[in-house]
Design a protein around this motif. Sequence first.
Motif, PDB file in Angstrom:
ATOM      1  N   SER A  77       0.835  -1.209   0.000  1.00 13.58           N
ATOM      2  CA  SER A  77       0.000   0.000   0.000  1.00 13.58           C
ATOM      3  C   SER A  77       0.867   1.256   0.000  1.00 13.58           C
ATOM      4  CB  SER A  77      -0.903   0.022   1.237  1.00 13.58           C
ATOM      5  OG  SER A  77      -1.651  -1.155   1.316  1.00 13.58           O
ATOM      6  N   GLY A  81       1.046   3.953  -2.839  1.00 15.76           N
ATOM      7  CA  GLY A  81       0.597   5.274  -2.405  1.00 15.76           C
ATOM      8  C   GLY A  81       1.625   6.337  -2.754  1.00 15.76           C
TER       9      GLY A  81
ATOM     10  N   ILE B  68      -7.125   6.242  -4.425  1.00 16.85           N
ATOM     11  CA  ILE B  68      -6.542   5.972  -3.103  1.00 16.85           C
ATOM     12  C   ILE B  68      -6.982   4.610  -2.546  1.00 16.85           C
ATOM     13  CG2 ILE B  68      -6.334   6.799  -0.730  1.00 16.85           C
ATOM     14  CD1 ILE B  68      -6.503   9.640  -1.863  1.00 16.85           C
ATOM     15  N   VAL B  71      -5.442   1.886  -4.603  1.00 14.70           N
ATOM     16  CA  VAL B  71      -4.041   1.631  -4.279  1.00 14.70           C
ATOM     17  C   VAL B  71      -3.935   0.719  -3.053  1.00 14.70           C
ATOM     18  CG1 VAL B  71      -2.210   2.862  -3.026  1.00 14.70           C
ATOM     19  CG2 VAL B  71      -2.846   3.577  -5.328  1.00 14.70           C
ATOM     20  N   VAL B  72      -4.805   0.973  -2.074  1.00 16.58           N
ATOM     21  CA  VAL B  72      -4.773   0.142  -0.864  1.00 16.58           C
ATOM     22  C   VAL B  72      -5.158  -1.300  -1.206  1.00 16.58           C
ATOM     23  CG1 VAL B  72      -5.681  -0.167   1.464  1.00 16.58           C
ATOM     24  CG2 VAL B  72      -5.338   2.129   0.560  1.00 16.58           C
ATOM     25  N   VAL B 153      -3.142   5.327   3.415  1.00 15.08           N
ATOM     26  CA  VAL B 153      -3.106   4.012   2.763  1.00 15.08           C
ATOM     27  C   VAL B 153      -2.677   2.911   3.734  1.00 15.08           C
ATOM     28  CG1 VAL B 153      -2.761   4.902   0.435  1.00 15.08           C
ATOM     29  CG2 VAL B 153      -0.767   4.333   1.810  1.00 15.08           C
ATOM     30  N   SER B 154      -1.805   3.235   4.694  1.00 16.90           N
ATOM     31  CA  SER B 154      -1.417   2.179   5.632  1.00 16.90           C
ATOM     32  C   SER B 154      -2.539   1.901   6.617  1.00 16.90           C
ATOM     33  CB  SER B 154      -0.106   2.528   6.333  1.00 16.90           C
ATOM     34  OG  SER B 154      -0.321   3.512   7.302  1.00 16.90           O
ATOM     35  N   GLY B 156      -5.671   1.992   5.902  1.00 15.62           N
ATOM     36  CA  GLY B 156      -6.695   1.218   5.187  1.00 15.62           C
ATOM     37  C   GLY B 156      -8.096   1.559   5.650  1.00 15.62           C
ATOM     38  N   SER B 182     -11.700   7.178   1.847  1.00 18.75           N
ATOM     39  CA  SER B 182     -10.977   5.928   1.572  1.00 18.75           C
ATOM     40  C   SER B 182     -11.342   4.851   2.602  1.00 18.75           C
ATOM     41  CB  SER B 182      -9.478   6.197   1.582  1.00 18.75           C
ATOM     42  OG  SER B 182      -8.759   5.008   1.482  1.00 18.75           O
TER      43      SER B 182
END
Lengths: 101, 201
Positions: A77, A81, B68, B71-72, B153-154, B156, B182
Motif C-alpha cells: 500500500s 501510495g 486511493i 491503491v490500498v 493508505v497504511s 486502510g 478511503s
Amino acid sequence: MDILFVIGFFLVGIFLGRLFHTRHRVKLASEKGMMWAVYLLLFLLGVSVGNNPQIVENFHTLGWQAFLLSLGSLGGSLVLGKLLMVLYGTRMDLKKRTHEK
Amino acid sequence: MKSSLIILSFFAAGIFFSMADFLPAWLLDEKLSSYALYLLMFIVGVGVGSDKAIVGIWRQLNFRIILIPLVVILGSLGGAGLLSYFIHQINLQEAMAVGAGFGYYSLSAVIIAGIKGQELGVVALLANIIREVITLVMAPLLVRFFGKLAVIVSGGATAMDTTLPVVVKFSGKEMAVVAIFSGIVLSLLVPLLVPFILSFS
C-alpha cells in the motif's frame, strides 16, 4: 457452499436495508446488532482457539505469519501510495476537485 | 482505541473461559459460529443498504480520489500475496484474503474464521491488528518516507476512525476528508472482497 450463504445473507441484507432506508431505527438497530454480532463471533473464535491446543502451541508461528502478511499489505500500500503522490503530487485533495463539477 | 480493547477482550475472554473449562460443550459447535456469521453478514448488509451517506459518497467520487482505496486494495492484496511465497503454511489466496481485511480486524477475522477455519482467522486478526498498530505508532516516519498519503493508505479501512487522528496530525487537516472517504470505501469492501477472494477454489 458456506461461502454462498455468507455472500447471500449480505446481499439480502443490503436489499432489505435499501427497502427500509427511510426508517432511521433500522440503521441504528443494524449498528448495534453488528457490534454485538462481532463481539459474539470473536468470543466464539476465542472459545475454539482456546480449545485447540494446536493453535495455542503454534501461537508464535501464527504471530509471525501475521506479522509478515501485515508487512506485505503495508509495504504494498505504501509503495503504491507513494507512486500515486509522485504521479499526482499535491492534487490529491478532495476539496479542490469538488467545485470543478 | 477503547472499542478496540472491548473487541479484543471478547476474544481474550473466549480463550480464557474455554481453557478454564468453564463453558458448555454446545458453544464449541461450529454450526453456531456459522449461523452467527450469517446473521452478522445480514446485519452488515442492512447497515450498508440503509445508509444514506453511502449513496452521497458515490456522488462525491472523482477519478483521483478513487485511486486511493484502489491503491490500498492492490497494494494490500499484492503485498500480502507476495510475502505468502515465504510462508509455506499459507497460500496466495489465503494471504490475499488476510490482506483484504485492510486493518478491519474484527470483521475480517470472523469472516475468514467462518470460511477457512480458526487458524487463518487468528492470523487475520493478528495481521490486521498489527497493521493498525504500526500505522498508529509509525505515522510520522511513514509520512516522512512515503508522503502525505502514507498514513491513509497504511491505515486502510481504519483511516475513517481509529487512525484518523494520526492522519490529521501528521498528514494535515485537509487530508481528513480523503481519509474518511478511503476508509469508508474499504470498510464496505471488506465483507464483499474477503468472501469473494476465498470463493475461488
